[in-house]
Write a protein that holds these residues in place. Structure first.
Motif, PDB file in Angstrom:
ATOM      1  N   GLU A 195     -15.317  45.347  -3.655  1.00  0.00           N
ATOM      2  CA  GLU A 195     -14.898  45.011  -2.296  1.00  0.00           C
ATOM      3  C   GLU A 195     -15.380  46.033  -1.267  1.00  0.00           C
ATOM      4  O   GLU A 195     -15.618  45.695  -0.102  1.00  0.00           O
ATOM      5  CB  GLU A 195     -13.375  44.861  -2.244  1.00  0.00           C
ATOM      6  N   TYR A 196     -15.511  47.278  -1.680  1.00  0.00           N
ATOM      7  CA  TYR A 196     -15.973  48.314  -0.756  1.00  0.00           C
ATOM      8  C   TYR A 196     -17.487  48.209  -0.561  1.00  0.00           C
ATOM      9  O   TYR A 196     -17.988  48.375   0.557  1.00  0.00           O
ATOM     10  CB  TYR A 196     -15.579  49.698  -1.270  1.00  0.00           C
ATOM     11  N   LYS A 254     -19.247  45.606  -0.553  1.00  0.00           N
ATOM     12  CA  LYS A 254     -19.519  44.490   0.363  1.00  0.00           C
ATOM     13  C   LYS A 254     -19.406  44.921   1.828  1.00  0.00           C
ATOM     14  O   LYS A 254     -19.946  44.259   2.720  1.00  0.00           O
ATOM     15  CB  LYS A 254     -18.552  43.333   0.079  1.00  0.00           C
ATOM     16  N   GLU A 255     -18.678  46.026   2.063  1.00  0.00           N
ATOM     17  CA  GLU A 255     -18.516  46.537   3.433  1.00  0.00           C
ATOM     18  C   GLU A 255     -19.460  47.719   3.701  1.00  0.00           C
ATOM     19  O   GLU A 255     -19.291  48.441   4.689  1.00  0.00           O
ATOM     20  CB  GLU A 255     -17.059  46.970   3.656  1.00  0.00           C
ATOM     21  N   GLU A 302     -15.215  53.046   8.866  1.00  0.00           N
ATOM     22  CA  GLU A 302     -15.379  52.811   7.419  1.00  0.00           C
ATOM     23  C   GLU A 302     -14.090  53.146   6.665  1.00  0.00           C
ATOM     24  O   GLU A 302     -13.690  52.429   5.747  1.00  0.00           O
ATOM     25  CB  GLU A 302     -16.547  53.622   6.868  1.00  0.00           C
ATOM     26  N   LYS A 342     -11.701  50.392   7.048  1.00  0.00           N
ATOM     27  CA  LYS A 342     -12.018  49.280   6.140  1.00  0.00           C
ATOM     28  C   LYS A 342     -11.461  49.532   4.742  1.00  0.00           C
ATOM     29  O   LYS A 342     -10.963  48.613   4.081  1.00  0.00           O
ATOM     30  CB  LYS A 342     -13.527  49.068   6.074  1.00  0.00           C
ATOM     31  N   ILE A 349      -8.761  47.084   2.818  1.00  0.00           N
ATOM     32  CA  ILE A 349      -9.011  46.500   1.494  1.00  0.00           C
ATOM     33  C   ILE A 349      -7.866  46.828   0.533  1.00  0.00           C
ATOM     34  O   ILE A 349      -7.354  45.936  -0.164  1.00  0.00           O
ATOM     35  CB  ILE A 349     -10.368  47.001   0.937  1.00  0.00           C
TER      36      ILE A 349
END
Length: 286
Positions: free
Chosen positions: A25-26, A28-29, A202, A205, A209
């Motif tokens: 998931e990280y 993807k960011e 960041e 984010k 998540i």
């Protein structure tokens, strides 16, 4: 791709990080987040934040507050687990000590000074009306060090999270004489100031998540059996732990909360005086 390193204890509280990392998931960011286990606990993580070995820590509230006051260039960015941590008070299987009262002048094993096991020994002493200045400590590094110290008679009792040590009580390595819950939310997220200054979005984010995962964590299919297998626990113990544990729901950490915790820490002689709570936190959502 931004590289970030996060540290935490290898315990069931942090399984949501494993899930989100496994699901990339990280990544993807645009964030290459790497996890590092810290069996030595909060004291070891505070040291790693100071040195820049890690950027983010999932750390005990009392430990990071004390360390930021003492100069750690980091900020508390949110509560991670808002329920108390239940600290089991353990003696060796063959110990002569039977009750908490018996331990007033006994030697307590701690992972390191400034760790949760150190600070909660002070809280426990205060709760029982003992002279905190007469506490005797033996530094043992981590849980295995506590096992060795109690088994070898180098220390008399050791405080560690109740459910993590439950298998050691079940197999007769430890005998638990009582529990001592933290009088505050137990885990917070702490981030180095340099990272907050240069990579705030960041880091936000990352918070989004992990909060999204913990929000529904208890509802994941068979999460009790998954955790029991991974952390070598009995399913019924994990079910009890899940029933007692509440993660943060994304709400910001407040100055009032940190002030209330500092008031308690002063009362317990864990810190000498309060600092401005606003200087200890950096909210991600305000």
């Amino acid at each position: 791709m931004l590289n970030l390193k996060v540290g935490g204890v290898p315990e069931h509280f942090n399984y949501p990080w494993y899930i989100t990392l496994k699901n990339k998931e990280y990544t993807k960011e645009g964030i290459n987040l790497r996890w590092q286990d810290f069996p030595g606990g909060t004291g070891a993580m505070c040291k790693a934040l100071r040195s820049g070995e890690i950027d983010i820590a999932i750390v005990l509230t009392e430990g990071i507050i004390k360390d930021i006051i003492n100069g750690n260039p980091s900020k508390i960015t949110q509560t991670y687990v808002k329920s108390p941590l239940i600290w089991g008070i353990h003696v060796g299987a063959k110990s002569k000590f039977k009750t908490i009262t018996d331990l007033e002048y006994a030697t307590v094993a701690i992972s390191r000074f400034g760790s949760g096991s150190h600070l909660m020994a002070i809280v426990n002493a205060h709760n029982n009306g003992w002279d905190i200045n007469k506490l005797q400590f033996k530094v043992v590094g981590n849980l295995q060090g506590g096992i060795d110290a109690l088994t070898n008679g180098e220390a008399d009792y050791f405080m560690w999270e109740h459910f993590t040590t439950k298998p050691l009580v079940d197999d007769g390595t430890f005998r638990r004489v009582g529990d001592c819950p933290t009088p505050w939310p137990c885990f917070v997220v702490a981030v180095r100031d340099e990272i907050l200054k240069n990579n705030f979005e960041e880091v936000k984010k990352v918070h989004d998540i992990i909060n999204n995962c913990t929000k529904d964590f208890k509802d994941f299919d068979n999460i009790d059996t998954v955790l029991a297998k991974r952390y070598e626990q009995q399913v019924n113990d994990i079910q009890e732990w899940l029933s007692l544990t509440e993660w943060n729901d994304g709400k910001p950490v407040t100055k009032n909360l940190i002030t209330r915790i500092q008031n308690k820490m002063v009362e317990f002689n864990v810190i000498e005086k309060k600092e401005n709570s606003g200087d200890l936190i950096r909210n991600m959502y305000i």
